[in-house]
Structure formats: C-alpha cells, structure tokens
Design a protein around this motif. Structure first.
Motif, PDB file in Angstrom:
ATOM      1  N   GLN A   1      -0.038   5.101   3.264  1.00 52.93           N
ATOM      2  CA  GLN A   1      -0.439   6.181   2.362  1.00 52.93           C
ATOM      3  C   GLN A   1       0.356   6.126   1.052  1.00 52.93           C
ATOM      4  O   GLN A   1      -0.183   6.363  -0.036  1.00 52.93           O
ATOM      5  CB  GLN A   1      -0.226   7.533   3.051  1.00 52.93           C
ATOM      6  CG  GLN A   1      -0.663   8.728   2.219  1.00 52.93           C
ATOM      7  CD  GLN A   1      -2.149   8.719   1.915  1.00 52.93           C
ATOM      8  OE1 GLN A   1      -2.950   8.317   2.767  1.00 52.93           O
ATOM      9  NE2 GLN A   1      -2.522   9.145   0.717  1.00 52.93           N
ATOM     10  N   LEU A   2       1.641   5.776   1.177  1.00 52.78           N
ATOM     11  CA  LEU A   2       2.463   5.635  -0.030  1.00 52.78           C
ATOM     12  C   LEU A   2       1.956   4.505  -0.920  1.00 52.78           C
ATOM     13  O   LEU A   2       1.993   4.606  -2.154  1.00 52.78           O
ATOM     14  CB  LEU A   2       3.920   5.374   0.357  1.00 52.78           C
ATOM     15  CG  LEU A   2       4.709   6.573   0.898  1.00 52.78           C
ATOM     16  CD1 LEU A   2       6.094   6.126   1.345  1.00 52.78           C
ATOM     17  CD2 LEU A   2       4.824   7.655  -0.176  1.00 52.78           C
ATOM     18  N   VAL A   3       1.487   3.443  -0.303  1.00 54.19           N
ATOM     19  CA  VAL A   3       0.927   2.338  -1.091  1.00 54.19           C
ATOM     20  C   VAL A   3      -0.261   2.819  -1.901  1.00 54.19           C
ATOM     21  O   VAL A   3      -0.400   2.520  -3.098  1.00 54.19           O
ATOM     22  CB  VAL A   3       0.526   1.171  -0.163  1.00 54.19           C
ATOM     23  CG1 VAL A   3      -0.284   0.131  -0.937  1.00 54.19           C
ATOM     24  CG2 VAL A   3       1.751   0.528   0.440  1.00 54.19           C
ATOM     25  N   THR A   4      -1.116   3.599  -1.246  1.00 49.89           N
ATOM     26  CA  THR A   4      -2.307   4.105  -1.938  1.00 49.89           C
ATOM     27  C   THR A   4      -1.921   5.029  -3.095  1.00 49.89           C
ATOM     28  O   THR A   4      -2.430   4.906  -4.221  1.00 49.89           O
ATOM     29  CB  THR A   4      -3.209   4.854  -0.948  1.00 49.89           C
ATOM     30  OG1 THR A   4      -3.563   3.979   0.132  1.00 49.89           O
ATOM     31  CG2 THR A   4      -4.467   5.355  -1.636  1.00 49.89           C
ATOM     32  N   THR A   5      -1.007   5.960  -2.789  1.00 47.08           N
ATOM     33  CA  THR A   5      -0.601   6.930  -3.821  1.00 47.08           C
ATOM     34  C   THR A   5       0.110   6.245  -4.987  1.00 47.08           C
ATOM     35  O   THR A   5      -0.204   6.493  -6.164  1.00 47.08           O
ATOM     36  CB  THR A   5       0.318   7.994  -3.201  1.00 47.08           C
ATOM     37  OG1 THR A   5      -0.348   8.629  -2.107  1.00 47.08           O
ATOM     38  CG2 THR A   5       0.714   9.028  -4.242  1.00 47.08           C
ATOM     39  N   ALA A   6       1.076   5.387  -4.675  1.00 49.27           N
ATOM     40  CA  ALA A   6       1.841   4.723  -5.732  1.00 49.27           C
ATOM     41  C   ALA A   6       0.956   3.793  -6.552  1.00 49.27           C
ATOM     42  O   ALA A   6       1.127   3.669  -7.772  1.00 49.27           O
ATOM     43  CB  ALA A   6       3.006   3.948  -5.118  1.00 49.27           C
ATOM     44  N   SER A   7      -0.004   3.150  -5.897  1.00 43.75           N
ATOM     45  CA  SER A   7      -0.919   2.272  -6.635  1.00 43.75           C
ATOM     46  C   SER A   7      -1.749   3.080  -7.627  1.00 43.75           C
ATOM     47  O   SER A   7      -1.994   2.649  -8.761  1.00 43.75           O
ATOM     48  CB  SER A   7      -1.832   1.525  -5.662  1.00 43.75           C
ATOM     49  OG  SER A   7      -1.081   0.674  -4.818  1.00 43.75           O
ATOM     50  N   ALA A   8      -2.182   4.270  -7.174  1.00 44.58           N
ATOM     51  CA  ALA A   8      -2.959   5.132  -8.073  1.00 44.58           C
ATOM     52  C   ALA A   8      -2.110   5.579  -9.261  1.00 44.58           C
ATOM     53  O   ALA A   8      -2.568   5.587 -10.414  1.00 44.58           O
ATOM     54  CB  ALA A   8      -3.487   6.338  -7.293  1.00 44.58           C
ATOM     55  N   VAL A   9      -0.854   5.943  -8.968  1.00 52.60           N
ATOM     56  CA  VAL A   9       0.047   6.360 -10.055  1.00 52.60           C
ATOM     57  C   VAL A   9       0.271   5.209 -11.033  1.00 52.60           C
ATOM     58  O   VAL A   9       0.255   5.394 -12.260  1.00 52.60           O
ATOM     59  CB  VAL A   9       1.384   6.858  -9.473  1.00 52.60           C
ATOM     60  CG1 VAL A   9       2.398   7.080 -10.594  1.00 52.60           C
ATOM     61  CG2 VAL A   9       1.176   8.142  -8.693  1.00 52.60           C
TER      62      VAL A   9
ATOM     63  N   VAL B   1       7.670   1.061  -5.775  1.00 51.89           N
ATOM     64  CA  VAL B   1       7.343   1.827  -4.562  1.00 51.89           C
ATOM     65  C   VAL B   1       6.264   1.111  -3.759  1.00 51.89           C
ATOM     66  O   VAL B   1       6.333   1.021  -2.517  1.00 51.89           O
ATOM     67  CB  VAL B   1       6.898   3.257  -4.931  1.00 51.89           C
ATOM     68  CG1 VAL B   1       6.342   3.985  -3.701  1.00 51.89           C
ATOM     69  CG2 VAL B   1       8.060   4.035  -5.520  1.00 51.89           C
ATOM     70  N   VAL B   2       5.265   0.593  -4.458  1.00 54.17           N
ATOM     71  CA  VAL B   2       4.197  -0.146  -3.773  1.00 54.17           C
ATOM     72  C   VAL B   2       4.766  -1.344  -3.031  1.00 54.17           C
ATOM     73  O   VAL B   2       4.437  -1.599  -1.857  1.00 54.17           O
ATOM     74  CB  VAL B   2       3.116  -0.584  -4.780  1.00 54.17           C
ATOM     75  CG1 VAL B   2       2.133  -1.555  -4.115  1.00 54.17           C
ATOM     76  CG2 VAL B   2       2.371   0.621  -5.314  1.00 54.17           C
ATOM     77  N   ALA B   3       5.640  -2.094  -3.717  1.00 59.95           N
ATOM     78  CA  ALA B   3       6.217  -3.280  -3.080  1.00 59.95           C
ATOM     79  C   ALA B   3       7.042  -2.893  -1.851  1.00 59.95           C
ATOM     80  O   ALA B   3       6.964  -3.540  -0.783  1.00 59.95           O
ATOM     81  CB  ALA B   3       7.074  -4.035  -4.088  1.00 59.95           C
ATOM     82  N   GLY B   4       7.846  -1.825  -1.980  1.00 56.78           N
ATOM     83  CA  GLY B   4       8.652  -1.394  -0.841  1.00 56.78           C
ATOM     84  C   GLY B   4       7.803  -0.882   0.301  1.00 56.78           C
ATOM     85  O   GLY B   4       8.083  -1.157   1.489  1.00 56.78           O
ATOM     86  N   ALA B   5       6.748  -0.124  -0.030  1.00 58.40           N
ATOM     87  CA  ALA B   5       5.882   0.422   1.013  1.00 58.40           C
ATOM     88  C   ALA B   5       5.131  -0.684   1.744  1.00 58.40           C
ATOM     89  O   ALA B   5       4.914  -0.614   2.964  1.00 58.40           O
ATOM     90  CB  ALA B   5       4.902   1.417   0.401  1.00 58.40           C
ATOM     91  N   LEU B   6       4.727  -1.712   1.022  1.00 59.48           N
ATOM     92  CA  LEU B   6       4.036  -2.834   1.664  1.00 59.48           C
ATOM     93  C   LEU B   6       4.946  -3.542   2.666  1.00 59.48           C
ATOM     94  O   LEU B   6       4.485  -4.000   3.729  1.00 59.48           O
ATOM     95  CB  LEU B   6       3.545  -3.819   0.601  1.00 59.48           C
ATOM     96  CG  LEU B   6       2.343  -3.355  -0.234  1.00 59.48           C
ATOM     97  CD1 LEU B   6       2.053  -4.353  -1.350  1.00 59.48           C
ATOM     98  CD2 LEU B   6       1.109  -3.165   0.653  1.00 59.48           C
ATOM     99  N   LYS B   7       6.238  -3.631   2.339  1.00 57.53           N
ATOM    100  CA  LYS B   7       7.175  -4.234   3.290  1.00 57.53           C
ATOM    101  C   LYS B   7       7.280  -3.390   4.553  1.00 57.53           C
ATOM    102  O   LYS B   7       7.348  -3.916   5.677  1.00 57.53           O
ATOM    103  CB  LYS B   7       8.548  -4.382   2.637  1.00 57.53           C
ATOM    104  CG  LYS B   7       8.606  -5.439   1.555  1.00 57.53           C
ATOM    105  CD  LYS B   7      10.007  -5.542   0.986  1.00 57.53           C
ATOM    106  CE  LYS B   7      10.076  -6.592  -0.115  1.00 57.53           C
ATOM    107  NZ  LYS B   7      11.449  -6.683  -0.688  1.00 57.53           N
ATOM    108  N   VAL B   8       7.300  -2.051   4.365  1.00 57.17           N
ATOM    109  CA  VAL B   8       7.378  -1.162   5.524  1.00 57.17           C
ATOM    110  C   VAL B   8       6.117  -1.289   6.369  1.00 57.17           C
ATOM    111  O   VAL B   8       6.167  -1.309   7.608  1.00 57.17           O
ATOM    112  CB  VAL B   8       7.600   0.292   5.068  1.00 57.17           C
ATOM    113  CG1 VAL B   8       7.511   1.248   6.262  1.00 57.17           C
ATOM    114  CG2 VAL B   8       8.939   0.432   4.378  1.00 57.17           C
ATOM    115  N   VAL B   9       4.970  -1.365   5.700  1.00 50.49           N
ATOM    116  CA  VAL B   9       3.708  -1.523   6.436  1.00 50.49           C
ATOM    117  C   VAL B   9       3.745  -2.786   7.288  1.00 50.49           C
ATOM    118  O   VAL B   9       3.276  -2.818   8.435  1.00 50.49           O
ATOM    119  CB  VAL B   9       2.518  -1.556   5.460  1.00 50.49           C
ATOM    120  CG1 VAL B   9       1.230  -1.966   6.187  1.00 50.49           C
ATOM    121  CG2 VAL B   9       2.332  -0.197   4.806  1.00 50.49           C
TER     122      VAL B   9
END
Length: 334
Positions: free
Chosen positions: A120-128, A98-106
């Motif tokens: 925000q997804l990067v932050t949340t997924a990284s925490a998870v 999810v982090v990798a995919g969200a970074l591409k979207v960013v």
C-alpha cells in the motif's frame, strides 16, 4: 598753352561759369549699425517648451518606476516558483526513496500484513511522486516563461551585479583585516601581496588603496632601518673582516631604498671587496646599486668567477661568466 582771358563784366563771366564748377565730392555711404541678433523673440514659447520637457521627464520617471515595480512583482513570483520547484523536487526524491524501501519490504516481509501494508505504501508513494513530478514540470514551465521576459532578465542581472559587488566588498574587507594582522607580525611583503590581489578585483575601493599605502610605507620604513643596521654592522667589520662585511651587504635588497643610502651601502661593499686583495679582480656594475667583483677562473682564462655581488639576483659566489659578456667590467682599483 592756354591764353589768358580778360573779363570786362559779369555777363562775360557767366559765359565761363561751367569751367569754374567744382567736381562733385564722392558720396560716402552712411553705415547703419546692425542690430544685435535677437536671442529670445518669444520667451513665452521657451517657457512652455521647458514646462513640456519637465512634464515629459516626470512621465518618463513614473513610467520607469512603474515598470520596475512590475518587474519586482514578477521577480517575487519567480522566487516563489523556484522555491516551489525545490520543494516538489525534494518531495519527489523522498517519495521515490519510500517506494524503493517499500518494495524491499514487499519482497522480504515475513508477515503477510507487513507485506500488504508495504504494498500500500508503494502505491501511495508512487502516486505522490507522480503528482510531485507533474507539479514540478508545470512550475518549471512557468519559470521558463518568466525568464524570457526582458524586464525580469534585466532585474536579475542587476541583482547579480549587486550581489557580486557585495561579495567583492566583503572579501576586500576580510583582506584588509588579514593584511593588518600580517603587518602586525612584521610580514609586510605578504600583506602587500594580499592587498595587491584584492585591489585588482576592487580597483575603486579607497579603503584597500589606503591600507596598501599605509603598509607599504611601514614596510619601506622597516626595510630602511634593516639596511641601515646592516650597513652599520658592515662598517664595523670591513677593516678586520672584509669578507664578512661584503657578505652582509651583498645579501641586502636595495630596491626602493633612498639613493643616498644605496650609494653608501654600495661604497662600503666595494671598499670591503678591495680589502680582500684579490689578484686580477675586476669590478662589474651594470646599474646604480648593482655590481659584482670577479676574478679570473683558474681553469679557463676566458671566464670570470664571482667573488661577491650586490643587487644582482642569482649572482652567487663561484658563479662563472664569459669575460666577453661583461664588457663593462673594469680592473678593481686597490
């Protein structure tokens, strides 16, 4: 020489009483029978010893059962921890994706709102992912602590042995079914090879040995019938076509066949070879049911050429051997 003594009264006899006293007889010691050894002087003590042993045995059994129950409890805990570890490991992988995919979207988002949500997804997924990794580390440490326990190691070893035994039994049962199917297709040799491999892995399984023995007898019966049919055909041909008769019999595998049948086949084969009227032919037979008829090689007098062979693997027609190597060869009688 002693002079005779004349006694005139009892008084004179008393003077010689010492000379008439008989020597005392040797005393014989009276043997007293030895009483049998006492086997059980104190039966009450023996009874008490047996009772103590029985109580000790009961205590050991209860102690062992309690230790096994404790090990089984630890084993259940070990299994739960391994399941938790698998879940956390998968959760971490999913979060990283999810982090990798969200970074591409960013990096590629067209709308600022999409970029913000992806961030925000990067932050949340990284925490998870971080939480999952930390939890996985803790669970792995607990698993390692449990695995050093001797009772758990012993129970795991027993479970592995039982699982391997079940797997071997399943493979053996599958081999039996496949062997029966092969035997029904008249592929007895292939079935026996399959069962032979299975028996090596399961030497104490009666079902395998029984199936192998049944198919072996079946294969022997089929082979015997085939040899008898070939012998009958060769006998029909050996007068008018001895070459064909020798060829039929030479192709037979006589291993394991009854001695009487082997002797009949060999005799018919040899008679067929005699009817070929080969000049200078010799007969070589290293063992019962094995032989070859050879003739001198035209190009080399010191060598012999095979005309026909039976029971000798690799002895094909026209194969050549040094005459000295076949010391048991004798002229083929007509």
């Amino acid at each position: 020489m002693n002079e005779p003594v004349v006694l005139r009264g009892l008084a004179e006899l008393a003077q010689y009483r010492d000379e008439f006293v008989a020597e005392p007889e040797p005393t014989t010691a009276t043997q007293v029978a030895t009483p049998p050894p006492v086997i059980d002087d104190q039966p009450d003590q023996l009874v008490q010893a047996i009772l103590r042993s029985a109580r000790e045995l009961q205590r050991l059994s209860e102690q062992d059962a309690a230790a096994r129950r404790e090990a089984e409890t630890i084993l259940e805990q070990h299994r739960r921890l391994r399941q938790d570890a698998d879940r956390y490991r998968q959760l971490e992988r999913d979060a990283r994706e999810v982090v990798a995919g969200a970074l591409k979207v960013v990096a590629t988002a067209f709308l600022p709102a999409s970029q913000a949500e992806a961030d925000q997804l990067v932050t949340t997924a990284s925490a998870v992912a971080t939480v999952a990794a930390n939890r996985l580390k803790a669970v792995t440490a607990e698993i390692s602590e449990l695995e050093v326990r001797e009772d758990l190691s012993r129970l795991l070893a027993l479970e592995r042995e039982e699982q391997e035994a079940r797997q071997r039994e399943e493979r053996a049962l599958a081999a039996i079914e496949k062997a029966k199917a092969l035997a029904s297709e008249h592929k007895e040799n292939e079935a026996l090879r399959l069962l032979g491999s299975a028996i090596k892995q399961n030497p104490n399984m009666p079902g395998l040995a029984s199936c192998h023995d049944t198919i072996r007898r079946q294969a022997h019966a089929v082979k015997t019938i085939e040899v008898e049919k070939a012998l009958a055909e060769a006998r029909r041909l050996h007068r008018r076509d001895p070459n064909r008769a020798a060829e039929i019999l030479g192709a037979l595998d006589l291993s394991g066949m009854p001695f009487a049948l082997v002797r009949e086949v060999y005799g018919c084969w040899l008679d067929s070879c005699r009817r070929l009227r080969l000049e200078g032919a010799v007969h070589y037979s290293p063992a019962t049911g094995k032989g070859a008829v050879l003739v001198p090689d035209e190009g080399n007098e010191t060598r012999l050429k095979v005309v026909s062979a039976i029971g000798l693997s690799g002895w094909k027609a026209d194969r050549r051997f040094a005459a000295k190597a076949l010391r048991g060869a004798r002229p083929l009688a007509a």
